[in-house]
Design a protein around this motif. Structure first.
Motif, PDB file in Angstrom:
ATOM      1  N   ARG A  38      10.769 -12.586   4.763  1.00  0.00           N
ATOM      2  CA  ARG A  38      11.990 -12.110   4.090  1.00  0.00           C
ATOM      3  C   ARG A  38      11.981 -12.518   2.616  1.00  0.00           C
ATOM      4  O   ARG A  38      12.308 -11.719   1.742  1.00  0.00           O
ATOM      5  CB  ARG A  38      13.229 -12.652   4.779  1.00  0.00           C
ATOM      6  N   ARG A  41       9.348 -10.493   0.853  1.00  0.00           N
ATOM      7  CA  ARG A  41       9.774  -9.094   0.702  1.00  0.00           C
ATOM      8  C   ARG A  41      10.661  -8.927  -0.529  1.00  0.00           C
ATOM      9  O   ARG A  41      10.501  -7.979  -1.298  1.00  0.00           O
ATOM     10  CB  ARG A  41      10.502  -8.629   1.963  1.00  0.00           C
ATOM     11  N   ARG A  45       9.710  -6.591  -3.738  1.00  0.00           N
ATOM     12  CA  ARG A  45      10.605  -5.540  -4.246  1.00  0.00           C
ATOM     13  C   ARG A  45      10.826  -5.696  -5.744  1.00  0.00           C
ATOM     14  O   ARG A  45      10.882  -4.716  -6.475  1.00  0.00           O
ATOM     15  CB  ARG A  45      11.934  -5.567  -3.513  1.00  0.00           C
ATOM     16  N   THR A  67       5.939  -6.241   4.294  1.00  0.00           N
ATOM     17  CA  THR A  67       5.711  -4.887   3.778  1.00  0.00           C
ATOM     18  C   THR A  67       6.048  -3.781   4.776  1.00  0.00           C
ATOM     19  O   THR A  67       5.778  -2.607   4.500  1.00  0.00           O
ATOM     20  CB  THR A  67       4.243  -4.735   3.322  1.00  0.00           C
ATOM     21  N   ILE A  68       6.645  -4.137   5.897  1.00  0.00           N
ATOM     22  CA  ILE A  68       7.030  -3.109   6.869  1.00  0.00           C
ATOM     23  C   ILE A  68       7.934  -2.081   6.186  1.00  0.00           C
ATOM     24  O   ILE A  68       8.897  -2.423   5.500  1.00  0.00           O
ATOM     25  CB  ILE A  68       7.754  -3.737   8.084  1.00  0.00           C
ATOM     26  N   GLY A  69       7.602  -0.813   6.374  1.00  0.00           N
ATOM     27  CA  GLY A  69       8.412   0.260   5.817  1.00  0.00           C
ATOM     28  C   GLY A  69       8.181   0.527   4.338  1.00  0.00           C
ATOM     29  O   GLY A  69       8.891   1.325   3.734  1.00  0.00           O
ATOM     30  N   THR A  70       7.199  -0.130   3.744  1.00  0.00           N
ATOM     31  CA  THR A  70       6.877   0.105   2.334  1.00  0.00           C
ATOM     32  C   THR A  70       5.515   0.778   2.247  1.00  0.00           C
ATOM     33  O   THR A  70       4.818   0.914   3.246  1.00  0.00           O
ATOM     34  CB  THR A  70       6.845  -1.208   1.527  1.00  0.00           C
ATOM     35  N   ARG A  71       5.135   1.144   1.064  1.00  0.00           N
ATOM     36  CA  ARG A  71       3.805   1.715   0.855  1.00  0.00           C
ATOM     37  C   ARG A  71       2.827   0.683   0.285  1.00  0.00           C
ATOM     38  O   ARG A  71       1.708   1.033  -0.055  1.00  0.00           O
ATOM     39  CB  ARG A  71       3.895   2.918  -0.080  1.00  0.00           C
ATOM     40  N   GLY A  94      -0.620  -3.996  10.821  1.00  0.00           N
ATOM     41  CA  GLY A  94       0.191  -4.015   9.611  1.00  0.00           C
ATOM     42  C   GLY A  94      -0.600  -4.114   8.326  1.00  0.00           C
ATOM     43  O   GLY A  94      -0.026  -4.222   7.244  1.00  0.00           O
TER      44      GLY A  94
END
Length: 182
Positions: A38, A41, A45, A67-71, A94
């Motif tokens: 967290r 992350r 960002r 990085t879940i859900g990111t590129r 992942g």
């Protein structure tokens, strides 16, 4: 940016080289890994890196979670055989790429993640050793007969390396088999 998941000598060495690192103190258990992910992350960002380089299993887990859900791709350099099996396979899902120094270190991955594997050998020169001469010298040094079976473990002293397991097993074998010395 350099983010370390624990304080240690590398942190000091980086500072000496002019690359101060941030430390997100991370324990070995899942709650600590998730909490660190967290924090990472939020940092990712804000900084928007092109890639996350994960040096080892703990960094790969934290990086993959962060990085879940990111590129943002995670590149995991898997140095050893620790935590092989389900933990390594799920972590690799992942990651965009898993770099392994040998086929042995990549052997835990199934077909699902095998396309992500890249083998990059450490580049150490191949050593040519007279095994018989080395064995004879070792047996001489420890005072063992020429037909002795010798088991040795070399590595950093750490619980995940298994040195305590070897000592426990060796004691049991020595107690059960009179010809075994420990």
């Amino acid at each position: 940016d350099v983010v370390l998941l624990q304080h240690g000598p590398f942190e000091q060495r980086l500072a000496e080289l002019g690359f101060p690192a941030d430390v997100i103190a991370t324990g070995p258990r899942l709650p600590s890994l998730v909490a660190s992910a967290r924090v990472l992350r939020k940092r990712l960002r804000a900084r928007r890196p092109d890639v996350v380089h994960a040096n080892g299993i703990k960094a790969a887990i934290v990086g993959a979670l962060a990085t879940i859900g990111t590129r943002t791709p995670v590149v995991w350099v898997k140095h050893d055989l620790s935590y092989d099996g389900p933990v390594a396979r799920v972590t690799a899902i992942g990651c965009r790429v898993v770099i392994c120094p040998s086929r042995a270190s990549g052997g835990t991955f199934g077909r699902l993640t095998s396309r992500r594997l890249r083998y990059v050998h450490y580049g150490l020169p191949e050593m040519h050793v007279d095994r018989e001469a080395a064995r004879s010298r070792l047996l001489e040094l420890i005072g063992a007969p020429a037909d002795a079976l010798v088991v040795a473990q070399v590595g950093r002293i750490h619980p995940v390396k298994g040195q305590l397991d070897l000592v426990e097993v060796a004691q049991n074998v020595a107690a059960a088999v009179p010809s075994v010395r420990f």
